[in-house]
Design a protein around this motif. Structure first.
Motif, short mmCIF file in Angstrom:
data_model
loop_
_atom_site.label_atom_id
_atom_site.label_comp_id
_atom_site.label_asym_id
_atom_site.label_seq_id
_atom_site.Cartn_x
_atom_site.Cartn_y
_atom_site.Cartn_z
N PHE A 37 0.83 -1.21 0.00
CA PHE A 37 0.00 0.00 0.00
C PHE A 37 0.87 1.26 0.00
O PHE A 37 0.50 2.28 -0.61
CB PHE A 37 -0.94 0.01 1.21
N MET A 38 2.00 1.21 0.68
CA MET A 38 2.91 2.36 0.70
C MET A 38 3.45 2.64 -0.70
O MET A 38 3.53 3.80 -1.13
CB MET A 38 4.05 2.10 1.68
N VAL A 39 3.81 1.59 -1.42
CA VAL A 39 4.31 1.75 -2.78
C VAL A 39 3.22 2.27 -3.70
O VAL A 39 3.43 3.18 -4.51
CB VAL A 39 4.89 0.42 -3.30
N LEU A 40 2.02 1.70 -3.57
CA LEU A 40 0.90 2.11 -4.43
C LEU A 40 0.51 3.56 -4.20
O LEU A 40 0.04 4.24 -5.12
CB LEU A 40 -0.30 1.19 -4.18
N SER A 41 0.70 4.06 -2.98
CA SER A 41 0.32 5.45 -2.68
C SER A 41 1.20 6.45 -3.40
O SER A 41 0.85 7.63 -3.50
CB SER A 41 0.40 5.68 -1.16
N THR A 42 2.35 6.00 -3.90
CA THR A 42 3.27 6.92 -4.60
C THR A 42 2.90 7.08 -6.07
O THR A 42 3.42 7.98 -6.74
CB THR A 42 4.72 6.41 -4.51
N PHE A 43 2.01 6.22 -6.58
CA PHE A 43 1.63 6.29 -7.98
C PHE A 43 0.40 7.18 -8.16
O PHE A 43 -0.46 7.24 -7.26
CB PHE A 43 1.31 4.89 -8.53
N PRO A 44 0.28 7.85 -9.29
CA PRO A 44 -0.94 8.63 -9.56
C PRO A 44 -2.15 7.70 -9.69
O PRO A 44 -2.03 6.59 -10.19
CB PRO A 44 -0.63 9.33 -10.89
N LYS A 45 -3.28 8.16 -9.20
CA LYS A 45 -4.48 7.33 -9.19
C LYS A 45 -4.98 7.07 -10.61
O LYS A 45 -5.09 7.98 -11.43
CB LYS A 45 -5.59 8.00 -8.36
N SER A 46 -5.26 5.82 -10.88
CA SER A 46 -5.82 5.40 -12.17
C SER A 46 -6.60 4.12 -11.95
O SER A 46 -6.54 3.51 -10.86
CB SER A 46 -4.70 5.17 -13.19
N TRP A 47 -7.33 3.68 -12.96
CA TRP A 47 -8.14 2.47 -12.80
C TRP A 47 -7.26 1.25 -12.50
O TRP A 47 -7.63 0.38 -11.73
CB TRP A 47 -8.98 2.22 -14.05
N LEU A 48 -6.06 1.23 -13.11
CA LEU A 48 -5.16 0.11 -12.87
C LEU A 48 -4.68 0.08 -11.43
O LEU A 48 -4.63 -0.99 -10.80
CB LEU A 48 -3.96 0.21 -13.81
N ILE A 49 -4.37 1.24 -10.88
CA ILE A 49 -3.92 1.33 -9.48
C ILE A 49 -5.03 0.89 -8.54
O ILE A 49 -4.80 0.18 -7.55
CB ILE A 49 -3.45 2.75 -9.14
N TYR A 50 -6.27 1.30 -8.85
CA TYR A 50 -7.40 0.90 -8.02
C TYR A 50 -7.60 -0.62 -8.04
O TYR A 50 -7.93 -1.23 -7.02
CB TYR A 50 -8.68 1.61 -8.46
N VAL A 51 -7.42 -1.22 -9.21
CA VAL A 51 -7.54 -2.68 -9.32
C VAL A 51 -6.45 -3.36 -8.48
O VAL A 51 -6.71 -4.33 -7.75
CB VAL A 51 -7.42 -3.13 -10.80
N ILE A 52 -5.23 -2.82 -8.57
CA ILE A 52 -4.12 -3.40 -7.79
C ILE A 52 -4.37 -3.23 -6.29
O ILE A 52 -4.05 -4.12 -5.49
CB ILE A 52 -2.78 -2.73 -8.20
N ILE A 53 -4.97 -2.09 -5.90
CA ILE A 53 -5.29 -1.86 -4.49
C ILE A 53 -6.29 -2.89 -3.99
O ILE A 53 -6.17 -3.42 -2.88
CB ILE A 53 -5.83 -0.43 -4.28
N VAL A 54 -7.30 -3.19 -4.83
CA VAL A 54 -8.28 -4.22 -4.46
C VAL A 54 -7.60 -5.57 -4.30
O VAL A 54 -7.86 -6.31 -3.33
CB VAL A 54 -9.40 -4.30 -5.52
N LEU A 55 -6.72 -5.91 -5.23
CA LEU A 55 -5.99 -7.18 -5.14
C LEU A 55 -5.10 -7.22 -3.90
O LEU A 55 -5.01 -8.26 -3.22
CB LEU A 55 -5.15 -7.38 -6.40
N ALA A 56 -4.48 -6.08 -3.59
CA ALA A 56 -3.64 -6.00 -2.40
C ALA A 56 -4.47 -6.17 -1.13
O ALA A 56 -4.03 -6.79 -0.15
CB ALA A 56 -2.89 -4.67 -2.37
N SER A 57 -5.70 -5.63 -1.14
CA SER A 57 -6.60 -5.78 0.01
C SER A 57 -6.99 -7.23 0.21
O SER A 57 -7.06 -7.72 1.34
CB SER A 57 -7.85 -4.91 -0.19
N LEU A 58 -7.26 -7.93 -0.90
CA LEU A 58 -7.57 -9.36 -0.82
C LEU A 58 -6.36 -10.14 -0.31
O LEU A 58 -6.51 -11.08 0.48
CB LEU A 58 -8.00 -9.89 -2.19
#
Length: 255
Positions: A37-58
């Motif tokens: 999540f720390m790494v993902l927070s450094t990227f600009p928000k996009s649909w791909l990032i949101y999908v990866i965040i969901v996968l990371a949550s799972l």
């Protein structure tokens, strides 16, 4: 006679202290999703990032369930003076995850159903079925069987079990909250930040690291306590009055 809450905690603390790094090693896997999540927070928000965040949550959910299963299995092995093989324990925990998920889902649905209808039934259900996850991991019973077994261990001694089930975990949770909250407040003050405003918004990375570090330390102890509580209740089952009467009748008939 079942152990008191204080005796159960003393036993849990002794087991935890003697095998501290083993349990911390399991719980430390919580760092992995935090890092993601720390790494993902450094990227600009996009649909791909949101999908990866969901996968990371799972993935975080999966890791949490795996930690629960491994700590419970390890606690049983240590309490029975068995040699702990972390690799075999991990494999065994993996095999129990599907059953544990199904049991947890059924337990949550029943408890929420009770809370929606009336608050008191929901609280009763939470105690009745509070041991079902531990039972699912240890015995690999099906969800319905695990729930029924949990209820059978509580019936006839509801309030004593409720006290043991809730008192120590709540106390540990409060200690965790106070200590971590105090550390965050102290660090925020030294940085010239308002602790209250800090809590209201999204926590900075350093605060999330502190929270996760506290969870890594406290979660194994709570799971150890719950496992030892189940073992104690299972070793000291309640003989209901109807069964006692049947036993007396059978004794009279034999006589």
């Amino acid at each position: 006679m079942i152990l008191s809450a204080s005796d159960l905690f003393a036993k849990s603390w002794g087991l935890y202290r003697q095998n501290f790094w083993l349990f911390i090693g399991y719980a430390a896997w919580l760092i992995l999703p935090l890092a993601a999540f720390m790494v993902l927070s450094t990227f600009p928000k996009s649909w791909l990032i949101y999908v990866i965040i969901v996968l990371a949550s799972l993935g975080e959910l999966f890791i949490g369930i795996w930690i629960l299963a491994t700590v419970i299995i390890t606690t049983v092995q240590l309490s029975e003076n068995k040699t702990v093989d972390s690799t075999q324990t991990s494999k065994k925990a993996m095999l129990r995850i599907q059953n544990l998920l199904a049991t947890s889902l059924l337990q949550v649905l029943i408890t929420l159903g009770g809370l929606i209808l009336f608050v008191i039934p929901g609280l009763i259900f939470s105690i009745w079925y509070g041991l079902s996850q531990t039972i699912a991991v240890i015995t690999n019973k099906r969800p319905v069987e695990a729930l029924a077994h949990s209820k059978s261990l509580v019936q006839g001694r509801f309030f004593p079990v409720a006290w043991r089930m809730m008192s120590v975990p709540i106390a540990l949770g409060l200690i965790y909250s106070v200590l971590v909250g105090s550390l965050i407040s102290i660090i925020a003050s030294t940085m010239g930040l308002d602790p209250i405003e800090l809590v209201k918004g999204e926590l900075p990375i350093w605060a999330e690291i502190l929270e996760t570090s506290g969870e890594i330390i406290i979660i194994p102890l709570i799971l150890i306590y719950g496992t030892l509580l189940y073992q104690d209740l299972n070793a000291n089952p309640v003989v209901l009055k109807s069964k006692q009467n049947d036993s007396l009748e059978n004794t009279k008939n034999v006589a």
